[in-house]
Scaffold this motif. Sequence first.
Motif, PDB file in Angstrom:
ATOM      1  N   LEU A  44      -3.337   7.338  -1.427  1.00 46.35           N
ATOM      2  CA  LEU A  44      -4.708   6.564  -1.626  1.00 46.35           C
ATOM      3  C   LEU A  44      -4.907   6.321  -3.085  1.00 46.35           C
ATOM      4  CD1 LEU A  44      -5.021   3.422  -1.620  1.00 46.35           C
ATOM      5  CD2 LEU A  44      -6.810   4.429   0.121  1.00 46.35           C
ATOM      6  N   ALA A  71       0.549  -0.843   0.429  1.00 47.48           N
ATOM      7  CA  ALA A  71       0.105   0.007   0.617  1.00 47.48           C
ATOM      8  C   ALA A  71       0.731   1.193  -0.527  1.00 47.48           C
ATOM      9  CB  ALA A  71      -1.275   0.159   1.041  1.00 47.48           C
ATOM     10  N   ASP A 122      -5.091   1.779  -6.380  1.00 54.27           N
ATOM     11  CA  ASP A 122      -4.626   1.062  -5.706  1.00 54.27           C
ATOM     12  C   ASP A 122      -5.907  -0.266  -5.046  1.00 54.27           C
ATOM     13  OD1 ASP A 122      -2.019   2.046  -5.727  1.00 54.27           O
ATOM     14  OD2 ASP A 122      -3.225   3.875  -4.203  1.00 54.27           O
TER      15      ASP A 122
END
Length: 125
Positions: A52, A46, A56
């Motif tokens: 983010l 991650a 992803d």
Amino acid sequence: MMELHRDPDAPGPVITGFSGAGFRVHDTVFPDGLMLTPDRAVPWNAPPVENLGIADIADLIALDPIPEFLLLGTGGALVHPSRAFVRSMEERGIGVEAMDSRAAARAWGVLRAEERWIVGAFLPL
């Protein structure tokens, strides 16, 4: 190492403990991040929460039917994802629930025992 006790009625993969900064799902340890669907657990490399993007978690939101929401474990502390990320998820009909990864791991087991159709993405502790 902290142990979590699996709800015997929770279907699919459930986080059963923590190992260092990672997660244990049944007998498998995921030393880094973890993605969960109602029927599988896979490692996740991650990015930081603030970076983010939809790409992803593309595998998580490609489920049919789409999940109710993404349970986002943000690591050792609660960090809110960007508003753009949340808005993009909501436009797809998927909510985002962010909390620290320990709380998210506990919530995952409870919600799956209720057979909620959710997905999870957990950053390391």
